[in-house]
Design an enzyme around this catalytic site. Sequence first.
Site, PDB file in Angstrom:
ATOM      1  N   ARG A 112      -3.617   8.926 -11.450  1.00  0.00           N
ATOM      2  CA  ARG A 112      -2.907  10.212 -10.888  1.00  0.00           C
ATOM      3  C   ARG A 112      -1.405  10.219 -11.736  1.00  0.00           C
ATOM      4  NH1 ARG A 112      -3.982   7.321  -5.420  1.00  0.00           N
ATOM      5  NH2 ARG A 112      -3.135   5.610  -6.809  1.00  0.00           N
ATOM      6  N   MET A 131       8.045  -2.570  -6.633  1.00  0.00           N
ATOM      7  CA  MET A 131       7.211  -1.719  -5.783  1.00  0.00           C
ATOM      8  C   MET A 131       7.011  -0.493  -6.908  1.00  0.00           C
ATOM      9  SD  MET A 131       6.169  -3.318  -3.356  1.00  0.00           S
ATOM     10  CE  MET A 131       6.502  -5.076  -3.492  1.00  0.00           C
ATOM     11  N   GLY A 132       5.752   0.075  -6.829  1.00  0.00           N
ATOM     12  CA  GLY A 132       5.359   1.234  -7.584  1.00  0.00           C
ATOM     13  C   GLY A 132       4.817   0.910  -8.784  1.00  0.00           C
ATOM     14  N   HIS A 179       0.977  -1.290   0.139  1.00  0.00           N
ATOM     15  CA  HIS A 179       0.050  -0.058   0.123  1.00  0.00           C
ATOM     16  C   HIS A 179       1.131   1.232   0.074  1.00  0.00           C
ATOM     17  CE1 HIS A 179      -3.441   2.502   0.695  1.00  0.00           C
ATOM     18  NE2 HIS A 179      -3.926   2.122   1.685  1.00  0.00           N
ATOM     19  N   ASP A 212       2.726   6.088  -6.602  1.00  0.00           N
ATOM     20  CA  ASP A 212       4.126   5.982  -5.674  1.00  0.00           C
ATOM     21  C   ASP A 212       5.363   5.864  -6.651  1.00  0.00           C
ATOM     22  OD1 ASP A 212       2.894   5.879  -3.165  1.00  0.00           O
ATOM     23  OD2 ASP A 212       2.353   3.686  -3.837  1.00  0.00           O
ATOM     24  N   ARG A 222     -18.643  -6.631   9.278  1.00  0.00           N
ATOM     25  CA  ARG A 222     -18.282  -8.019  10.088  1.00  0.00           C
ATOM     26  C   ARG A 222     -18.664  -9.056   8.905  1.00  0.00           C
ATOM     27  NH1 ARG A 222     -17.737 -13.101  11.571  1.00  0.00           N
ATOM     28  NH2 ARG A 222     -17.611 -13.273  13.717  1.00  0.00           N
ATOM     29  N   HIS A 257      -1.634  -2.392  -9.700  1.00  0.00           N
ATOM     30  CA  HIS A 257      -2.765  -1.438  -8.963  1.00  0.00           C
ATOM     31  C   HIS A 257      -4.013  -2.331  -8.857  1.00  0.00           C
ATOM     32  CE1 HIS A 257      -5.732   1.443  -7.194  1.00  0.00           C
ATOM     33  NE2 HIS A 257      -4.525   1.886  -6.872  1.00  0.00           N
TER      34      HIS A 257
HETATM   35  N1  COA Z   1       5.788  -6.257 -10.152  1.00  0.00           N
HETATM   36  C1  COA Z   1       5.839  -7.495 -10.654  1.00  0.00           C
HETATM   37  N2  COA Z   1       4.685  -8.404 -10.810  1.00  0.00           N
HETATM   38  C2  COA Z   1       3.677  -7.741 -10.539  1.00  0.00           C
HETATM   39  C3  COA Z   1       3.416  -6.322  -9.819  1.00  0.00           C
HETATM   40  C4  COA Z   1       4.840  -5.818  -9.796  1.00  0.00           C
HETATM   41  N3  COA Z   1       4.549  -4.449  -9.090  1.00  0.00           N
HETATM   42  N4  COA Z   1       2.201  -6.395  -9.751  1.00  0.00           N
HETATM   43  C5  COA Z   1       1.373  -7.379 -10.171  1.00  0.00           C
HETATM   44  N5  COA Z   1       2.289  -8.140 -10.763  1.00  0.00           N
HETATM   45  C6  COA Z   1       1.872  -9.386 -11.368  1.00  0.00           C
HETATM   46  C7  COA Z   1       1.789 -10.377 -10.293  1.00  0.00           C
HETATM   47  O1  COA Z   1       2.863 -10.990  -9.923  1.00  0.00           O
HETATM   48  C8  COA Z   1       0.847 -11.435 -10.852  1.00  0.00           C
HETATM   49  O2  COA Z   1       1.366 -12.199 -11.972  1.00  0.00           O
HETATM   50  P1  COA Z   1       0.886 -13.502 -12.024  1.00  0.00           P
HETATM   51  O3  COA Z   1      -0.405 -13.711 -12.378  1.00  0.00           O
HETATM   52  O4  COA Z   1       1.848 -14.205 -13.055  1.00  0.00           O
HETATM   53  O5  COA Z   1       1.106 -14.384 -10.829  1.00  0.00           O
HETATM   54  C9  COA Z   1      -0.243 -10.358 -11.545  1.00  0.00           C
HETATM   55  O6  COA Z   1       0.648  -9.224 -11.933  1.00  0.00           O
HETATM   56  C10 COA Z   1      -1.443  -9.890 -10.848  1.00  0.00           C
HETATM   57  O7  COA Z   1      -0.993  -9.374  -9.554  1.00  0.00           O
HETATM   58  P2  COA Z   1      -1.650  -9.261  -8.194  1.00  0.00           P
HETATM   59  O8  COA Z   1      -0.629  -9.045  -7.137  1.00  0.00           O
HETATM   60  O9  COA Z   1      -2.539 -10.505  -8.210  1.00  0.00           O
HETATM   61  O10 COA Z   1      -2.533  -8.180  -8.513  1.00  0.00           O
HETATM   62  P3  COA Z   1      -3.400  -7.560  -7.195  1.00  0.00           P
HETATM   63  O11 COA Z   1      -4.679  -6.746  -7.822  1.00  0.00           O
HETATM   64  O12 COA Z   1      -3.676  -8.167  -6.113  1.00  0.00           O
HETATM   65  O13 COA Z   1      -2.075  -6.497  -6.731  1.00  0.00           O
HETATM   66  C11 COA Z   1      -0.856  -4.804  -6.095  1.00  0.00           C
HETATM   67  C12 COA Z   1      -2.114  -5.075  -6.766  1.00  0.00           C
HETATM   68  C13 COA Z   1      -0.677  -3.369  -6.009  1.00  0.00           C
HETATM   69  C14 COA Z   1      -0.951  -5.262  -4.735  1.00  0.00           C
HETATM   70  C15 COA Z   1       0.279  -5.273  -6.872  1.00  0.00           C
HETATM   71  O14 COA Z   1       0.367  -4.817  -8.194  1.00  0.00           O
HETATM   72  C16 COA Z   1       1.556  -5.041  -6.125  1.00  0.00           C
HETATM   73  O15 COA Z   1       1.962  -5.827  -5.211  1.00  0.00           O
HETATM   74  N6  COA Z   1       2.524  -3.763  -6.607  1.00  0.00           N
HETATM   75  C17 COA Z   1       3.519  -3.630  -5.959  1.00  0.00           C
HETATM   76  C18 COA Z   1       3.170  -2.797  -4.490  1.00  0.00           C
HETATM   77  C19 COA Z   1       2.828  -1.344  -4.980  1.00  0.00           C
HETATM   78  O16 COA Z   1       3.354  -0.645  -5.827  1.00  0.00           O
HETATM   79  N7  COA Z   1       1.794  -0.978  -4.204  1.00  0.00           N
HETATM   80  C20 COA Z   1       1.218   0.445  -4.246  1.00  0.00           C
HETATM   81  C21 COA Z   1      -0.369   0.456  -4.905  1.00  0.00           C
HETATM   82  S1  COA Z   1      -0.997   1.997  -5.211  1.00  0.00           S
END
Ligand code: COA
Length: 378
Positions: free
Chosen positions: A279, A266-267, A222, A321, A365, A270
């Site tokens: 954004r 990271m970054g 997050h 981010d 809940r 979404h």
């Molecule tokens: N780097 C590498 N691979 C990524 C990725 C990233 N930042 N974000 C998503 N993926 C890949 C996953 O590995 C997954 O691949 P797979 O299907 O081969 O297993 C696929 O994309 C789907 O990702 P998933 O994590 O299931 O999507 P989600 O909707 O649950 O996750 C986030 C969203 C934000 C948690 C995820 O993109 C993430 O961890 N990003 C990095 C953290 C970040 O920047 N957070 C700020 C959010 S504003």
Amino acid sequence: MTDTEMKKGLAGVVVDYTAVSKVNPDTNSLLYRGYPVQELAERCSFEEVAYLLWNGELPNTEEMASFTARERAGRALEPAVKQVIDTLPVTAHPMDVCRTAASVMGARHPLAEDSSHEASMAKAVDLFAAMPAVVAYDQRRRRGQDIVEARDDLGYSANFLWMSFGEELAPEVVEAFNVSMILYAEHSFNASTFTARVVTSTLSDLHSAVTAAIGALKGPLHGGANEAVMHTFEEIGIRSEESLEEAAARAKAWMEHALAKKKKVMGFGHRVYKHGDSRVPTMKAALDKMIAHYGRPELLGLYNGLEKAMDEAKGIKPNLDYPAGPSYHLMGFDTYMFTPIFVASRITGWTAHIMEQAASNSLIRPLSAYNGTDQRSL
Ligand code: COA
């Protein structure tokens, strides 16, 4: 219950109405109380946007004057809050400091046990006004610098930077900071806002909800991602003598290696936006101005190299981010202060949601499906 019926991570589940903001992933748009965030970032101060999020309308001149006076009067930290911060080791994460400060301010608030709308609004403004001082105080104590007190002749963003650095930064830097605060302010039912709503739904108080939300924001999936972006840049190596192209090539190689190792970078990515974060273009434009202002093209090289390699390999786009991290780095903030800056901004959205939840409350809940040991006897 089948796995498809279960909505792990609540993905795709709509849990309530909100009039605070609208995220539309199909059109990559984000509206705060009906206004596109890009227009607000271009034309408004963060203070005006805070007022809008809480009250549903932008302030007129008189409303703005009285709101500004109220915010400026609340900027100084109580000595007791400073004392509590001073008991925390400088090895503690600054998000722990923010979380503790929010909790202490709640316990000391004269309206602590009053959760009426009027009391919650007063508490929201108090937190909004004081959180920059928490962030600046913590950065300066970690650096061993003298504390810089708030000024009431500066706007919110200029004063935040003043307290952090003890000098007035250039207008374009203040403007970029203001843009980042507006973009970070609100984003519907994200993890920390939902946390705040869950706490509020038990009829707990506003500071408890904000304290919990800060805990949720700390995680790297997050808010913690803006810090993590800078760690990535640092891991690749920031070389000020390098050209844009050289930096981009090293960043591309780093990303290819990271993805080959199945690393989450990271970054990027979404939960809601799958074709790009609404954004990012506005924050990227602010980052471009920072890069030009500070003369640091190698940072743009790293930025471009990572973005291009990720897009080519997985089609995953940057989130807010990604441009925010290097922008704060250029302004002079230490990397571990990036998520606390996000807190100072998101307090506005959290508290708008807290008041909305309280006004139309239903205890949150959900249910779970048990997959533990079958019933047995002692
Ligand atoms: N780097 C590498 N691979 C990524 C990725 C990233 N930042 N974000 C998503 N993926 C890949 C996953 O590995 C997954 O691949 P797979 O299907 O081969 O297993 C696929 O994309 C789907 O990702 P998933 O994590 O299931 O999507 P989600 O909707 O649950 O996750 C986030 C969203 C934000 C948690 C995820 O993109 C993430 O961890 N990003 C990095 C953290 C970040 O920047 N957070 C700020 C959010 S504003």
